[in-house]
Write a protein that holds these residues in place. Structure first.
Motif, PDB file in Angstrom:
ATOM      1  N   LYS A   1       7.958  11.904   9.305  1.00  0.00           N
ATOM      2  CA  LYS A   1       7.421  10.555   9.401  1.00  0.00           C
ATOM      3  C   LYS A   1       5.876  10.608   9.420  1.00  0.00           C
ATOM      4  CE  LYS A   1      11.102   8.888  12.584  1.00  0.00           C
ATOM      5  NZ  LYS A   1      11.252   8.427  14.047  1.00  0.00           N
ATOM      6  N   ALA A   2       5.243  11.788   9.826  1.00  0.00           N
ATOM      7  CA  ALA A   2       3.892  11.566  10.094  1.00  0.00           C
ATOM      8  C   ALA A   2       3.107  12.088   8.640  1.00  0.00           C
ATOM      9  CB  ALA A   2       3.303  12.511  10.981  1.00  0.00           C
ATOM     10  N   ASN A   3       4.009  12.760   7.693  1.00  0.00           N
ATOM     11  CA  ASN A   3       3.365  13.390   6.457  1.00  0.00           C
ATOM     12  C   ASN A   3       3.916  12.942   5.243  1.00  0.00           C
ATOM     13  OD1 ASN A   3       1.580  15.741   7.610  1.00  0.00           O
ATOM     14  ND2 ASN A   3       3.293  15.578   8.717  1.00  0.00           N
ATOM     15  N   ALA A   4       4.856  12.143   5.164  1.00  0.00           N
ATOM     16  CA  ALA A   4       5.413  11.615   3.855  1.00  0.00           C
ATOM     17  C   ALA A   4       4.747  10.577   3.205  1.00  0.00           C
ATOM     18  CB  ALA A   4       6.701  11.144   4.128  1.00  0.00           C
ATOM     19  N   ILE A   5       4.396  10.804   1.858  1.00  0.00           N
ATOM     20  CA  ILE A   5       3.581   9.962   0.900  1.00  0.00           C
ATOM     21  C   ILE A   5       4.790   9.570  -0.173  1.00  0.00           C
ATOM     22  CG2 ILE A   5       1.785   9.663  -0.557  1.00  0.00           C
ATOM     23  CD1 ILE A   5       0.470  11.711   1.113  1.00  0.00           C
ATOM     24  N   VAL A   6       4.984   8.773  -0.670  1.00  0.00           N
ATOM     25  CA  VAL A   6       5.806   8.157  -1.732  1.00  0.00           C
ATOM     26  C   VAL A   6       4.707   7.745  -2.844  1.00  0.00           C
ATOM     27  CG1 VAL A   6       7.703   6.831  -2.642  1.00  0.00           C
ATOM     28  CG2 VAL A   6       7.633   7.270  -0.381  1.00  0.00           C
ATOM     29  N   THR A   7       4.585   8.239  -4.166  1.00  0.00           N
ATOM     30  CA  THR A   7       3.694   8.171  -4.923  1.00  0.00           C
ATOM     31  C   THR A   7       4.640   8.616  -6.567  1.00  0.00           C
ATOM     32  OG1 THR A   7       1.746   8.354  -6.026  1.00  0.00           O
ATOM     33  CG2 THR A   7       2.790  10.184  -5.084  1.00  0.00           C
ATOM     34  N   GLY A   8       3.897   8.097  -7.468  1.00  0.00           N
ATOM     35  CA  GLY A   8       4.590   8.449  -8.763  1.00  0.00           C
ATOM     36  C   GLY A   8       5.215   7.247  -9.526  1.00  0.00           C
ATOM     37  N   GLY A   9       6.154   7.540 -10.455  1.00  0.00           N
ATOM     38  CA  GLY A   9       6.901   6.700 -11.154  1.00  0.00           C
ATOM     39  C   GLY A   9       7.547   5.383 -10.583  1.00  0.00           C
ATOM     40  N   SER A  10       8.402   5.762  -9.343  1.00  0.00           N
ATOM     41  CA  SER A  10       8.882   4.680  -8.581  1.00  0.00           C
ATOM     42  C   SER A  10       8.208   3.461  -8.031  1.00  0.00           C
ATOM     43  CB  SER A  10       9.629   5.370  -7.368  1.00  0.00           C
ATOM     44  OG  SER A  10       8.830   5.532  -6.426  1.00  0.00           O
ATOM     45  N   LEU A  11       6.947   3.498  -7.720  1.00  0.00           N
ATOM     46  CA  LEU A  11       6.285   2.558  -7.497  1.00  0.00           C
ATOM     47  C   LEU A  11       5.795   1.557  -8.774  1.00  0.00           C
ATOM     48  CD1 LEU A  11       5.414   4.568  -5.334  1.00  0.00           C
ATOM     49  CD2 LEU A  11       3.928   2.858  -4.652  1.00  0.00           C
ATOM     50  N   ALA A  12       5.766   2.249  -9.731  1.00  0.00           N
ATOM     51  CA  ALA A  12       5.424   1.783 -11.197  1.00  0.00           C
ATOM     52  C   ALA A  12       6.570   1.159 -11.665  1.00  0.00           C
ATOM     53  CB  ALA A  12       4.879   2.766 -12.149  1.00  0.00           C
ATOM     54  N   SER A  13       7.914   1.470 -11.387  1.00  0.00           N
ATOM     55  CA  SER A  13       8.961   1.016 -11.975  1.00  0.00           C
ATOM     56  C   SER A  13       9.233  -0.428 -11.163  1.00  0.00           C
ATOM     57  CB  SER A  13      10.175   1.831 -11.747  1.00  0.00           C
ATOM     58  OG  SER A  13      10.178   2.876 -12.311  1.00  0.00           O
TER      59      SER A  13
ATOM     60  N   LEU B   1       7.082  -2.134  -9.502  1.00  0.00           N
ATOM     61  CA  LEU B   1       5.968  -3.258 -10.067  1.00  0.00           C
ATOM     62  C   LEU B   1       6.394  -3.865 -11.344  1.00  0.00           C
ATOM     63  CD1 LEU B   1       2.838  -1.414  -8.970  1.00  0.00           C
ATOM     64  CD2 LEU B   1       3.365  -3.448  -8.207  1.00  0.00           C
ATOM     65  N   MET B   2       6.768  -3.199 -12.199  1.00  0.00           N
ATOM     66  CA  MET B   2       7.281  -3.504 -13.326  1.00  0.00           C
ATOM     67  C   MET B   2       8.763  -4.244 -13.579  1.00  0.00           C
ATOM     68  SD  MET B   2       5.552  -0.556 -15.538  1.00  0.00           S
ATOM     69  CE  MET B   2       5.630  -1.322 -17.247  1.00  0.00           C
ATOM     70  N   GLY B   3       9.382  -4.292 -12.590  1.00  0.00           N
ATOM     71  CA  GLY B   3      10.682  -4.839 -12.497  1.00  0.00           C
ATOM     72  C   GLY B   3      11.638  -3.993 -13.123  1.00  0.00           C
ATOM     73  N   GLU B   4      11.479  -2.525 -13.332  1.00  0.00           N
ATOM     74  CA  GLU B   4      12.445  -1.733 -13.874  1.00  0.00           C
ATOM     75  C   GLU B   4      13.176  -0.885 -13.004  1.00  0.00           C
ATOM     76  OE1 GLU B   4       9.478  -0.639 -17.770  1.00  0.00           O
ATOM     77  OE2 GLU B   4       9.686   0.788 -15.983  1.00  0.00           O
ATOM     78  N   LYS B   5      14.230  -0.473 -13.319  1.00  0.00           N
ATOM     79  CA  LYS B   5      15.238   0.483 -12.276  1.00  0.00           C
ATOM     80  C   LYS B   5      14.648   1.769 -12.073  1.00  0.00           C
ATOM     81  CE  LYS B   5      19.594   2.966 -12.164  1.00  0.00           C
ATOM     82  NZ  LYS B   5      20.811   3.517 -13.127  1.00  0.00           N
ATOM     83  N   VAL B   6      14.613   2.211 -10.570  1.00  0.00           N
ATOM     84  CA  VAL B   6      13.958   3.102  -9.899  1.00  0.00           C
ATOM     85  C   VAL B   6      14.953   4.338 -10.044  1.00  0.00           C
ATOM     86  CG1 VAL B   6      13.341   4.158  -7.822  1.00  0.00           C
ATOM     87  CG2 VAL B   6      12.510   1.932  -8.377  1.00  0.00           C
ATOM     88  N   ASN B   7      14.524   5.259 -10.956  1.00  0.00           N
ATOM     89  CA  ASN B   7      15.492   6.653 -11.004  1.00  0.00           C
ATOM     90  C   ASN B   7      15.506   7.415  -9.662  1.00  0.00           C
ATOM     91  OD1 ASN B   7      16.249   6.175 -13.834  1.00  0.00           O
ATOM     92  ND2 ASN B   7      14.173   6.945 -14.275  1.00  0.00           N
ATOM     93  N   ASP B   8      14.381   7.554  -8.956  1.00  0.00           N
ATOM     94  CA  ASP B   8      14.366   8.406  -7.740  1.00  0.00           C
ATOM     95  C   ASP B   8      12.990   8.056  -7.293  1.00  0.00           C
ATOM     96  OD1 ASP B   8      12.571  10.174  -9.186  1.00  0.00           O
ATOM     97  OD2 ASP B   8      14.053  11.481  -9.730  1.00  0.00           O
ATOM     98  N   TYR B   9      12.858   8.245  -5.805  1.00  0.00           N
ATOM     99  CA  TYR B   9      11.523   8.274  -5.331  1.00  0.00           C
ATOM    100  C   TYR B   9      11.038   9.545  -4.875  1.00  0.00           C
ATOM    101  CZ  TYR B   9      13.451   3.635  -4.360  1.00  0.00           C
ATOM    102  OH  TYR B   9      14.107   2.187  -4.368  1.00  0.00           O
ATOM    103  N   ASP B  10       9.763   9.967  -5.261  1.00  0.00           N
ATOM    104  CA  ASP B  10       9.171  11.165  -5.379  1.00  0.00           C
ATOM    105  C   ASP B  10       8.500  11.096  -3.998  1.00  0.00           C
ATOM    106  OD1 ASP B  10       9.718  12.003  -7.861  1.00  0.00           O
ATOM    107  OD2 ASP B  10       8.134  11.236  -8.844  1.00  0.00           O
ATOM    108  N   ILE B  11       8.785  12.264  -3.092  1.00  0.00           N
ATOM    109  CA  ILE B  11       8.053  12.321  -1.805  1.00  0.00           C
ATOM    110  C   ILE B  11       7.194  13.634  -1.851  1.00  0.00           C
ATOM    111  CG2 ILE B  11       8.489  12.597   0.757  1.00  0.00           C
ATOM    112  CD1 ILE B  11       9.664  10.127  -0.585  1.00  0.00           C
ATOM    113  N   TYR B  12       6.096  13.246  -1.545  1.00  0.00           N
ATOM    114  CA  TYR B  12       5.008  14.394  -1.052  1.00  0.00           C
ATOM    115  C   TYR B  12       4.635  14.541   0.405  1.00  0.00           C
ATOM    116  CZ  TYR B  12       4.291  14.349  -6.134  1.00  0.00           C
ATOM    117  OH  TYR B  12       4.528  14.415  -7.556  1.00  0.00           O
ATOM    118  N   PHE B  13       4.002  15.484   0.621  1.00  0.00           N
ATOM    119  CA  PHE B  13       3.718  15.685   2.170  1.00  0.00           C
ATOM    120  C   PHE B  13       2.006  16.121   2.206  1.00  0.00           C
ATOM    121  CE2 PHE B  13       8.120  16.456   1.713  1.00  0.00           C
ATOM    122  CZ  PHE B  13       8.502  15.801   2.758  1.00  0.00           C
ATOM    123  N   LYS B  14       1.472  15.655   3.299  1.00  0.00           N
ATOM    124  CA  LYS B  14       0.018  15.887   3.541  1.00  0.00           C
ATOM    125  C   LYS B  14      -0.141  17.162   3.811  1.00  0.00           C
ATOM    126  CE  LYS B  14       0.006  11.092   5.629  1.00  0.00           C
ATOM    127  NZ  LYS B  14      -0.365  10.188   6.707  1.00  0.00           N
TER     128      LYS B  14
END
Length: 305
Positions: free
Chosen positions: A31-43, A45-58
């Motif tokens: 909860k304190a460290n997860a960051i979602v970034t990458g292609g899912s947000l672009a998808s 915003l562009m109204g496209e299907k999200v394949n997966d949500y990429d999770i990174y940590f701080k």
């Protein structure tokens, strides 16, 4: 999708995933460290299907803790198509020198040193043999029949750089840190939107939005320009454009690396987890351990591809 809706989707998705983690202390760490970034947000915003949500940590600590948790989960209950893999018990997480990766203890990095079960730990490209594909599909069907009895967000695939969970979650362990540190490893500007699990902050850089609106790839720089060259194929196939200037920038960055060094060439393949690239690297290491001969490289690539 509007920003407020993206926040809502990501909050619901991450809350559901975090709730599936059985270790309470690890849940709080995520909860304190997860960051979602990458292609899912672009998808989104562009109204496209999200394949997966990429999770990174701080932090390093959060990343290695999550990696160890899911590797143990994977080993305890591997998907059907991995149950007969002799190397399952030897999978571990290596965090030496700050570089976190999944390894097979008896063979170094998963897939290195001619490990027979490499294909179990690295993504296989669409060019894999037809019989392997049919076998994999059959196993997936068998898995799907039992899916209702299986827990959500279970580990279903492991590579040296990432751990894929069911239900569209991919945990990236190759990089960690603040958003700007993670994005230092990114190549194309449209992938630099991000959402912070702890604060709920959604960052939508104007340059990323412009790239999406025009569907023009903008290369910002990358530690892995060779991978960037290869990745352009995917976007071009989706109707994006890439002008000559972007290729010049990629070539300029690539010129900084000595690709005749097998170790450097292998490192430049990060993010391109295709089995045939592994085969190329292994053959080059055996034939040209010190310096790659260009004629041999061309010969090997022509054979593999």
């Amino acid at each position: 999708m509007k920003a407020k809706n993206i926040k809502s989707v990501l909050r619901r998705k991450t809350d559901a995933w975090i709730a599936s983690i059985e270790n309470e202390s690890l849940r709080e760490t995520v909860k304190a460290n997860a960051i979602v970034t990458g292609g899912s947000l672009a998808s989104m915003l562009m109204g496209e299907k999200v394949n997966d949500y990429d999770i990174y940590f701080k932090t390093y600590g959060a990343t290695i803790a999550v990696a160890k948790y899911y590797v143990e989960k994977f080993k305890a209950n591997p998907p059907t198509r991995f149950k007969d893999c002799s190397s399952i018990e030897n999978i571990a997480v290596d965090g030496r020198d700050g570089r976190i990766k999944v390894v097979v203890k008896s063979a170094g990095i998963a897939g290195e040193s001619g490990a027979d079960n490499y294909q179990y730990f690295e993504q296989v490209d669409q060019q894999e043999a037809a019989h392997d594909y049919v076998e994999q599909v059959a196993s997936d069907v068998e898995d799907s029949k039992e899916s209702k009895a299986k827990p959500a967000y279970r580990p279903v695939f492991v590579t040296s750089n990432a751990i894929t969970l069911s239900d569209q979650i991919q945990i990236v362990i190759r990089f960690y840190g603040a958003v700007n540190e993670i994005h230092a490893n990114y190549d194309f500007i449209h992938c630099t939107c991000s959402w912070d699990c702890a604060t709920g902050e959604l960052i939508l850089p104007p340059a990323a939005l412009e790239s999406m609106l025009t569907k023009c790839l903008k290369y910002k720089t990358s530690k892995y320009p060779l991978c960037s060259f290869i990745r352009t194929r995917k976007f071009l196939g989706r109707g994006w454009k890439c002008d000559a200037g972007q290729y010049v920038k990629m070539a300029f960055d690539l010129n900084k690396f000595d690709l005749t060094n097998p170790e450097i060439l292998e490192d430049q393949m990060v993010g391109v987890d295709a089995a045939y690239f592994y085969q190329v690297i292994e053959m080059l290491k055996k034939k040209c351990p010190g310096k790659i001969e260009d004629t041999y490289l061309i010969e090997i690539i022509d054979k593999v591809f």
